[in-house]
Scaffold this motif. Structure first.
Motif, mmCIF file in Angstrom:
data_model
loop_
_atom_site.group_PDB
_atom_site.id
_atom_site.type_symbol
_atom_site.label_atom_id
_atom_site.label_comp_id
_atom_site.label_asym_id
_atom_site.label_seq_id
_atom_site.Cartn_x
_atom_site.Cartn_y
_atom_site.Cartn_z
ATOM 1 N N ASP A 62 0.836 -1.208 0.000
ATOM 2 C CA ASP A 62 0.000 0.000 0.000
ATOM 3 C C ASP A 62 0.869 1.256 0.000
ATOM 4 O OD1 ASP A 62 -2.235 -1.600 0.042
ATOM 5 O OD2 ASP A 62 -2.577 -1.405 2.202
ATOM 6 N N ARG A 63 1.958 1.243 0.768
ATOM 7 C CA ARG A 63 2.867 2.390 0.801
ATOM 8 C C ARG A 63 3.544 2.593 -0.552
ATOM 9 N NH1 ARG A 63 7.239 2.851 5.315
ATOM 10 N NH2 ARG A 63 7.671 4.613 3.920
ATOM 11 N N LEU A 64 3.927 1.504 -1.201
ATOM 12 C CA LEU A 64 4.566 1.607 -2.511
ATOM 13 C C LEU A 64 3.642 2.290 -3.521
ATOM 14 C CD1 LEU A 64 6.260 -1.901 -2.765
ATOM 15 C CD2 LEU A 64 7.450 0.303 -2.730
ATOM 16 N N LEU A 65 2.359 1.950 -3.461
ATOM 17 C CA LEU A 65 1.400 2.547 -4.378
ATOM 18 C C LEU A 65 1.167 4.017 -4.039
ATOM 19 C CD1 LEU A 65 -0.609 2.271 -6.693
ATOM 20 C CD2 LEU A 65 -2.314 1.485 -5.021
ATOM 21 N N GLU A 66 1.028 4.310 -2.751
ATOM 22 C CA GLU A 66 0.707 5.671 -2.322
ATOM 23 C C GLU A 66 1.895 6.622 -2.458
ATOM 24 O OE1 GLU A 66 -0.709 8.036 1.758
ATOM 25 O OE2 GLU A 66 -0.819 5.842 1.635
ATOM 26 N N GLU A 67 3.080 6.174 -2.066
ATOM 27 C CA GLU A 67 4.238 7.064 -2.013
ATOM 28 C C GLU A 67 5.096 7.025 -3.266
ATOM 29 O OE1 GLU A 67 6.451 6.278 1.577
ATOM 30 O OE2 GLU A 67 4.613 5.945 2.723
ATOM 31 N N CYS A 68 5.123 5.873 -3.943
ATOM 32 C CA CYS A 68 6.028 5.720 -5.095
ATOM 33 C C CYS A 68 5.279 5.474 -6.405
ATOM 34 C CB CYS A 68 7.002 4.569 -4.857
ATOM 35 S SG CYS A 68 7.909 4.675 -3.305
ATOM 36 N N VAL A 119 13.881 -4.820 -2.022
ATOM 37 C CA VAL A 119 13.732 -6.119 -2.687
ATOM 38 C C VAL A 119 14.985 -6.382 -3.508
ATOM 39 C CG1 VAL A 119 12.417 -7.383 -4.439
ATOM 40 C CG2 VAL A 119 11.222 -5.980 -2.737
ATOM 41 N N ASP A 120 15.426 -7.623 -3.501
ATOM 42 C CA ASP A 120 16.596 -8.001 -4.295
ATOM 43 C C ASP A 120 16.346 -7.612 -5.760
ATOM 44 O OD1 ASP A 120 18.600 -9.281 -5.734
ATOM 45 O OD2 ASP A 120 18.627 -11.036 -4.421
ATOM 46 N N PRO A 121 17.147 -6.706 -6.332
ATOM 47 C CA PRO A 121 16.907 -6.242 -7.703
ATOM 48 C C PRO A 121 17.040 -7.343 -8.751
ATOM 49 C CG PRO A 121 19.042 -5.484 -6.900
ATOM 50 C CD PRO A 121 18.320 -6.057 -5.726
ATOM 51 N N ARG A 122 17.690 -8.447 -8.380
ATOM 52 C CA ARG A 122 17.790 -9.564 -9.323
ATOM 53 C C ARG A 122 16.449 -10.270 -9.474
ATOM 54 N NH1 ARG A 122 22.558 -12.649 -6.344
ATOM 55 N NH2 ARG A 122 21.117 -12.085 -4.648
ATOM 56 N N ILE A 123 15.571 -10.071 -8.479
ATOM 57 C CA ILE A 123 14.246 -10.692 -8.529
ATOM 58 C C ILE A 123 13.222 -9.739 -9.134
ATOM 59 C CG2 ILE A 123 12.396 -11.717 -7.161
ATOM 60 C CD1 ILE A 123 14.491 -12.539 -5.114
ATOM 61 N N ALA A 124 13.219 -8.502 -8.630
ATOM 62 C CA ALA A 124 12.270 -7.515 -9.123
ATOM 63 C C ALA A 124 12.777 -6.117 -8.800
ATOM 64 C CB ALA A 124 10.894 -7.738 -8.490
ATOM 65 N N LYS A 125 12.455 -5.172 -9.643
ATOM 66 C CA LYS A 125 12.851 -3.782 -9.424
ATOM 67 C C LYS A 125 11.714 -3.063 -8.700
ATOM 68 C CE LYS A 125 16.030 -3.511 -13.355
ATOM 69 N NZ LYS A 125 16.382 -2.813 -14.613
ATOM 70 N N VAL A 126 11.883 -2.949 -7.387
ATOM 71 C CA VAL A 126 10.855 -2.357 -6.528
ATOM 72 C C VAL A 126 11.493 -1.198 -5.771
ATOM 73 C CG1 VAL A 126 9.255 -2.775 -4.614
ATOM 74 C CG2 VAL A 126 9.724 -4.602 -6.265
ATOM 75 N N PRO A 127 10.816 -0.053 -5.659
ATOM 76 C CA PRO A 127 11.382 1.080 -4.911
ATOM 77 C C PRO A 127 11.680 0.704 -3.455
ATOM 78 C CG PRO A 127 9.494 1.773 -6.211
ATOM 79 C CD PRO A 127 9.518 0.284 -6.285
ATOM 80 N N THR A 128 12.641 1.394 -2.861
ATOM 81 C CA THR A 128 12.972 1.164 -1.451
ATOM 82 C C THR A 128 12.152 2.109 -0.572
ATOM 83 O OG1 THR A 128 14.788 2.760 -1.506
ATOM 84 C CG2 THR A 128 15.321 0.460 -2.012
ATOM 85 N N LEU A 129 11.978 1.717 0.679
ATOM 86 C CA LEU A 129 11.220 2.509 1.647
ATOM 87 C C LEU A 129 11.899 2.436 3.005
ATOM 88 C CD1 LEU A 129 7.587 1.246 0.888
ATOM 89 C CD2 LEU A 129 8.477 3.501 0.274
#
Length: 231
Positions: free
Chosen positions: A83-89, A127-137
């Motif tokens: 939810d934070r990833l969607l709201e903030e990033c 998240v490990d970038p080798r698995i998925a590119k997800v923003p950090t929080l």
């Protein structure tokens, strides 16, 4: 055990086993509340340990359990972070090509954050970038406490039931309705030791909330993890 060729005399549940391992080893007399919080279940037992020549003896006053523990917290924390990833990033997990893989990666990272926040007040979700590119929080321990609050209430209800069952066996001949009228804090005041077993019990909020319910009790951790602290 039978298939392994062992002669089974008796099986004991997890909190009783923790009481045997900890209470009988320490030999300290008193009423113990064993709180065993692992990945899949929470088990609570109340036992009375008293000294005798040679070896202490133990009476199991109650044992309760619920199927809500660490795995459920991982899911709840992962949802909070999603939810934070969607709201903030503006990062929408549902729009990802490999949504299932991203969800698994987020849950793994959430579990790592949960473990780290057991000893520090703040950490970084990544998240490990080798698995998925997800923003950090940045994530705070107070967030973990908030996410865990609903589960903690279920845990407190389990402790309540165990303490009331134990009081019924205390020998003071109180009826069920009479015991139901006793406040949880009064019941908790009768506990001398709180033994926290299982990896999830290291979350500081667990010790804090149980100490508030059982203020006279000494908290002990049935773990060899040197990071464990009641602070």
């Amino acid at each position: 055990a039978t298939l392994a060729g062992l002669e089974v005399l008796r099986l004991v549940n997890e909190p009783t086993a923790a009481a045997l391992a900890y209470g009988l080893d320490s030999g300290a007399q008193g009423i113990y509340a064993i709180y065993d919080l692992g990945g899949g279940t929470l088990d609570v037992a109340v036992v009375d340990i008293y000294p005798r020549p040679g070896m202490p003896e133990m009476t199991i006053l109650s044992a309760r359990g619920i199927a809500v523990a660490g795995d459920e917290l991982d899911k709840a924390l992962a949802k909070h972070l999603t939810d934070r990833l969607l709201e903030e990033c503006k990062f929408d997990v549902k729009s990802q090509t490999e949504q299932a893989l991203v969800e698994v990666a987020i849950r793994l990272a959430a579990r790592e954050c949960k473990e780290i926040l057991s000893t520090v007040d703040e950490t970084t979700f990544h998240v490990d970038p080798r698995i998925a590119k997800v923003p950090t929080l940045k994530i705070l321990r107070v967030e973990l406490n908030d996410v865990y609050s609903q589960q903690m209430q279920l845990a407190i209800n389990c402790v309540d039931a165990a303490l009331r069952e134990a009081r019924m066996k205390a020998g003071d001949n109180l009826s069920g309705p009479e015991i139901a009228k006793i406040s949880l804090n009064e019941l908790g005041a009768e506990i001398d030791f709180i033994v926290l077993a299982g990896g999830m019990s290291q979350i500081p909020k667990v010790a804090e909330d149980l100490q508030a319910l059982m203020p006279k009790a000494q908290i002990e951790f049935a773990t060899s993890d040197p990071r464990t602290s009641t602070s």
